[in-house]
Structures are given as structure tokens and as C-alpha cells.
Design a protein around this motif. Sequence first.
Motif, PDB file in Angstrom:
ATOM      1  N   LEU A 110     -10.275  -6.104  -0.854  1.00  0.00           N
ATOM      2  CA  LEU A 110      -8.868  -5.911  -1.188  1.00  0.00           C
ATOM      3  C   LEU A 110      -7.952  -6.131   0.006  1.00  0.00           C
ATOM      4  CD1 LEU A 110      -9.145  -2.631  -3.289  1.00  0.00           C
ATOM      5  CD2 LEU A 110      -8.666  -4.931  -4.128  1.00  0.00           C
ATOM      6  N   ALA A 111      -6.768  -6.657  -0.275  1.00  0.00           N
ATOM      7  CA  ALA A 111      -5.696  -6.699   0.713  1.00  0.00           C
ATOM      8  C   ALA A 111      -4.892  -5.406   0.578  1.00  0.00           C
ATOM      9  CB  ALA A 111      -4.804  -7.912   0.499  1.00  0.00           C
ATOM     10  N   GLU A 112      -4.628  -5.009  -0.690  1.00  0.00           N
ATOM     11  CA  GLU A 112      -3.897  -3.775  -0.947  1.00  0.00           C
ATOM     12  C   GLU A 112      -3.977  -3.410  -2.421  1.00  0.00           C
ATOM     13  OE1 GLU A 112       0.508  -3.778  -0.960  1.00  0.00           O
ATOM     14  OE2 GLU A 112       0.355  -5.934  -0.583  1.00  0.00           O
ATOM     15  N   ILE A 113      -3.554  -2.199  -2.718  1.00  0.00           N
ATOM     16  CA  ILE A 113      -3.407  -1.736  -4.095  1.00  0.00           C
ATOM     17  C   ILE A 113      -1.938  -1.361  -4.271  1.00  0.00           C
ATOM     18  CG2 ILE A 113      -4.082  -0.048  -5.835  1.00  0.00           C
ATOM     19  CD1 ILE A 113      -6.702   0.331  -4.313  1.00  0.00           C
ATOM     20  N   ARG A 114      -1.312  -1.901  -5.321  1.00  0.00           N
ATOM     21  CA  ARG A 114       0.098  -1.594  -5.600  1.00  0.00           C
ATOM     22  C   ARG A 114       0.199  -0.801  -6.898  1.00  0.00           C
ATOM     23  NH1 ARG A 114       2.805  -7.476  -4.615  1.00  0.00           N
ATOM     24  NH2 ARG A 114       2.493  -7.532  -2.368  1.00  0.00           N
ATOM     25  N   PHE A 115       1.062   0.180  -6.886  1.00  0.00           N
ATOM     26  CA  PHE A 115       1.296   1.001  -8.059  1.00  0.00           C
ATOM     27  C   PHE A 115       2.755   0.864  -8.474  1.00  0.00           C
ATOM     28  CE2 PHE A 115      -2.020   3.041  -5.589  1.00  0.00           C
ATOM     29  CZ  PHE A 115      -2.982   3.324  -6.539  1.00  0.00           C
ATOM     30  N   ARG A 116       3.001   0.788  -9.783  1.00  0.00           N
ATOM     31  CA  ARG A 116       4.371   0.833 -10.279  1.00  0.00           C
ATOM     32  C   ARG A 116       4.363   1.511 -11.637  1.00  0.00           C
ATOM     33  NH1 ARG A 116       5.473  -3.308 -13.945  1.00  0.00           N
ATOM     34  NH2 ARG A 116       3.873  -4.907 -14.002  1.00  0.00           N
ATOM     35  N   GLN A 117       5.528   1.936 -12.082  1.00  0.00           N
ATOM     36  CA  GLN A 117       5.650   2.618 -13.357  1.00  0.00           C
ATOM     37  C   GLN A 117       6.744   1.968 -14.187  1.00  0.00           C
ATOM     38  OE1 GLN A 117       7.197   6.621 -13.330  1.00  0.00           O
ATOM     39  NE2 GLN A 117       5.835   7.215 -14.971  1.00  0.00           N
ATOM     40  N   ASN A 118       6.494   1.893 -15.494  1.00  0.00           N
ATOM     41  CA  ASN A 118       7.484   1.362 -16.416  1.00  0.00           C
ATOM     42  C   ASN A 118       7.291   2.050 -17.764  1.00  0.00           C
ATOM     43  OD1 ASN A 118       9.428  -0.158 -17.678  1.00  0.00           O
ATOM     44  ND2 ASN A 118       8.220  -2.037 -17.734  1.00  0.00           N
ATOM     45  N   MET A 119       8.346   2.676 -18.265  1.00  0.00           N
ATOM     46  CA  MET A 119       8.323   3.323 -19.575  1.00  0.00           C
ATOM     47  C   MET A 119       7.179   4.345 -19.705  1.00  0.00           C
ATOM     48  SD  MET A 119      10.900   1.838 -21.070  1.00  0.00           S
ATOM     49  CE  MET A 119      10.732   2.007 -22.818  1.00  0.00           C
ATOM     50  N   GLY A 120       6.945   5.126 -18.659  1.00  0.00           N
ATOM     51  CA  GLY A 120       5.925   6.159 -18.706  1.00  0.00           C
ATOM     52  C   GLY A 120       4.497   5.663 -18.567  1.00  0.00           C
ATOM     53  N   ARG A 121       4.312   4.395 -18.240  1.00  0.00           N
ATOM     54  CA  ARG A 121       2.976   3.813 -18.044  1.00  0.00           C
ATOM     55  C   ARG A 121       2.835   3.401 -16.587  1.00  0.00           C
ATOM     56  NH1 ARG A 121      -0.658   4.522 -21.641  1.00  0.00           N
ATOM     57  NH2 ARG A 121      -1.562   2.479 -21.419  1.00  0.00           N
ATOM     58  N   TYR A 122       1.611   3.469 -16.074  1.00  0.00           N
ATOM     59  CA  TYR A 122       1.334   3.060 -14.694  1.00  0.00           C
ATOM     60  C   TYR A 122       0.665   1.695 -14.702  1.00  0.00           C
ATOM     61  CZ  TYR A 122       2.341   7.873 -13.568  1.00  0.00           C
ATOM     62  OH  TYR A 122       2.974   9.073 -13.433  1.00  0.00           O
ATOM     63  N   PHE A 123       1.081   0.857 -13.775  1.00  0.00           N
ATOM     64  CA  PHE A 123       0.486  -0.459 -13.595  1.00  0.00           C
ATOM     65  C   PHE A 123      -0.088  -0.493 -12.186  1.00  0.00           C
ATOM     66  CE2 PHE A 123       3.561  -0.785 -16.895  1.00  0.00           C
ATOM     67  CZ  PHE A 123       2.998  -1.645 -17.825  1.00  0.00           C
ATOM     68  N   THR A 124      -1.393  -0.669 -12.106  1.00  0.00           N
ATOM     69  CA  THR A 124      -2.074  -0.693 -10.821  1.00  0.00           C
ATOM     70  C   THR A 124      -2.565  -2.111 -10.589  1.00  0.00           C
ATOM     71  OG1 THR A 124      -2.810   1.563 -11.257  1.00  0.00           O
ATOM     72  CG2 THR A 124      -3.849   0.404  -9.426  1.00  0.00           C
ATOM     73  N   GLU A 125      -2.119  -2.701  -9.485  1.00  0.00           N
ATOM     74  CA  GLU A 125      -2.474  -4.079  -9.172  1.00  0.00           C
ATOM     75  C   GLU A 125      -3.345  -4.100  -7.923  1.00  0.00           C
ATOM     76  OE1 GLU A 125      -0.261  -8.395  -8.631  1.00  0.00           O
ATOM     77  OE2 GLU A 125       0.932  -6.558  -8.580  1.00  0.00           O
ATOM     78  N   PHE A 126      -4.513  -4.703  -8.069  1.00  0.00           N
ATOM     79  CA  PHE A 126      -5.462  -4.824  -6.967  1.00  0.00           C
ATOM     80  C   PHE A 126      -5.354  -6.249  -6.444  1.00  0.00           C
ATOM     81  CE2 PHE A 126      -6.836  -1.562  -9.815  1.00  0.00           C
ATOM     82  CZ  PHE A 126      -7.270  -0.549  -8.995  1.00  0.00           C
ATOM     83  N   LEU A 127      -4.762  -6.376  -5.248  1.00  0.00           N
ATOM     84  CA  LEU A 127      -4.554  -7.700  -4.654  1.00  0.00           C
ATOM     85  C   LEU A 127      -5.716  -8.014  -3.716  1.00  0.00           C
ATOM     86  CD1 LEU A 127      -0.770  -7.294  -3.928  1.00  0.00           C
ATOM     87  CD2 LEU A 127      -1.830  -8.546  -5.791  1.00  0.00           C
ATOM     88  N   PRO A 128      -6.398  -9.127  -3.939  1.00  0.00           N
ATOM     89  CA  PRO A 128      -7.612  -9.413  -3.177  1.00  0.00           C
ATOM     90  C   PRO A 128      -7.387 -10.191  -1.881  1.00  0.00           C
ATOM     91  CG  PRO A 128      -7.364 -11.032  -4.897  1.00  0.00           C
ATOM     92  CD  PRO A 128      -6.198 -10.061  -5.037  1.00  0.00           C
ATOM     93  N   VAL A 129      -8.275  -9.962  -0.941  1.00  0.00           N
ATOM     94  CA  VAL A 129      -8.461 -10.873   0.181  1.00  0.00           C
ATOM     95  C   VAL A 129      -9.383 -11.968  -0.350  1.00  0.00           C
ATOM     96  CG1 VAL A 129      -9.547 -11.141   2.441  1.00  0.00           C
ATOM     97  CG2 VAL A 129      -8.151  -9.136   1.966  1.00  0.00           C
ATOM     98  N   SER A 130     -10.416 -11.529  -1.077  1.00  0.00           N
ATOM     99  CA  SER A 130     -11.321 -12.446  -1.771  1.00  0.00           C
ATOM    100  C   SER A 130     -11.854 -11.732  -3.003  1.00  0.00           C
ATOM    101  CB  SER A 130     -12.483 -12.856  -0.855  1.00  0.00           C
ATOM    102  OG  SER A 130     -13.274 -11.732  -0.560  1.00  0.00           O
ATOM    103  N   GLY A 131     -12.154 -12.491  -4.034  1.00  0.00           N
ATOM    104  CA  GLY A 131     -12.749 -11.904  -5.227  1.00  0.00           C
ATOM    105  C   GLY A 131     -11.744 -11.501  -6.282  1.00  0.00           C
TER     106      GLY A 131
END
Length: 160
Positions: A110-131
Motif C-alpha cells: 500500500l501507498a496509503e489508505i483513504r477514508f471518506r464519508q457520504n450519506m452515512g456510509r464510509y468509503f475506504t480506498e486502498f491505494l497501492p504501490v503495487s498490487g
Amino acid sequence: MEKQYSQKYRNLILLSLQMNQPEKFIEKSALVLEYFGHWPSFYHSEIISLFFYRNYPMLPKALMRIYVFEKTLGSMIHPILGKTKHCLLELEFLELGENHFSEFNSFNKLAEIRFRQNMGRYFTEFLPVSGARIVLESGKIRIRSLKKIGEDPKDTLDKY
């Protein structure tokens, strides 16, 4: 003259600050804070596995295992003063919604993990270095477990 901001704008600012502090909304995040002393960056952490469960009669869930290591501040200033902490972190994503998943392979750094929220839901994005590149939508996120991996050479991921 003081600017008057709408309640909606103030809520967006507060939400933005909260999304930059995932420990505020992830259940049992105290386990991570206690072990590392801060919320880790997840840079070069590795996704070991991802399981999806239909979880009948409730909404589906996912369980992700991530090998996390983080250098202490002392090790960045002078390697002898600090050390690197290692653990196997299990994250649980409950009440799954829409998910995107691509390029999972034998080396998912992973390069990083990003979290955001919209309408009471969580969106977790796993950004890769590779894979793997993964986006999970969920109603709740919680730490299921944190298993410390020591400095003993026999203490490897294969044990878990």
C-alpha cells in the motif's frame, strides 16, 4: 467583519477533519493507537487477505488482514534510538455496499489508505504501490484484532 458560514459548510469542514482522523470513527481504534502511539501511515503495509461474507440474515461484511509496520520517531532521527513495530491488523467492514476490486496478486503493498464519508456510509480506498486497488463501501468499520509481531525471527506471519 466576521464571516458567517452556513451550517452545511461548517458540517463539511468538520467531516473533512474527521475523515483525516480515522481513529475517531473506526471502532476499537484504540488498539492501534495504543500499540503505535499514533494512527499509522500504512505506507508499504501489505494486504495479506480479504474475505467477503454474505452474513445472512444481516448485510454482507468483509474481513481484511494487513501486515503493518511503522517506524518510531526515534528510528527516523537516529536508527539506534528507535525501532520498527510490526503487527497483523484485522479490519472488519460491516454492512457492505458497492465494492471495487482489481489486480490482487502475491505482493499487495500500500501507498496509503483513504477514508471518506457520504450519506452515512464510509468509503475506504486502498491505494497501492503495487498490487490490489480496492474500494470498500460500508456502514461501519472496526478493528477486529491486532496481533503484535515481535523481534523473534520465529515470530513470522506464517504463524497467523
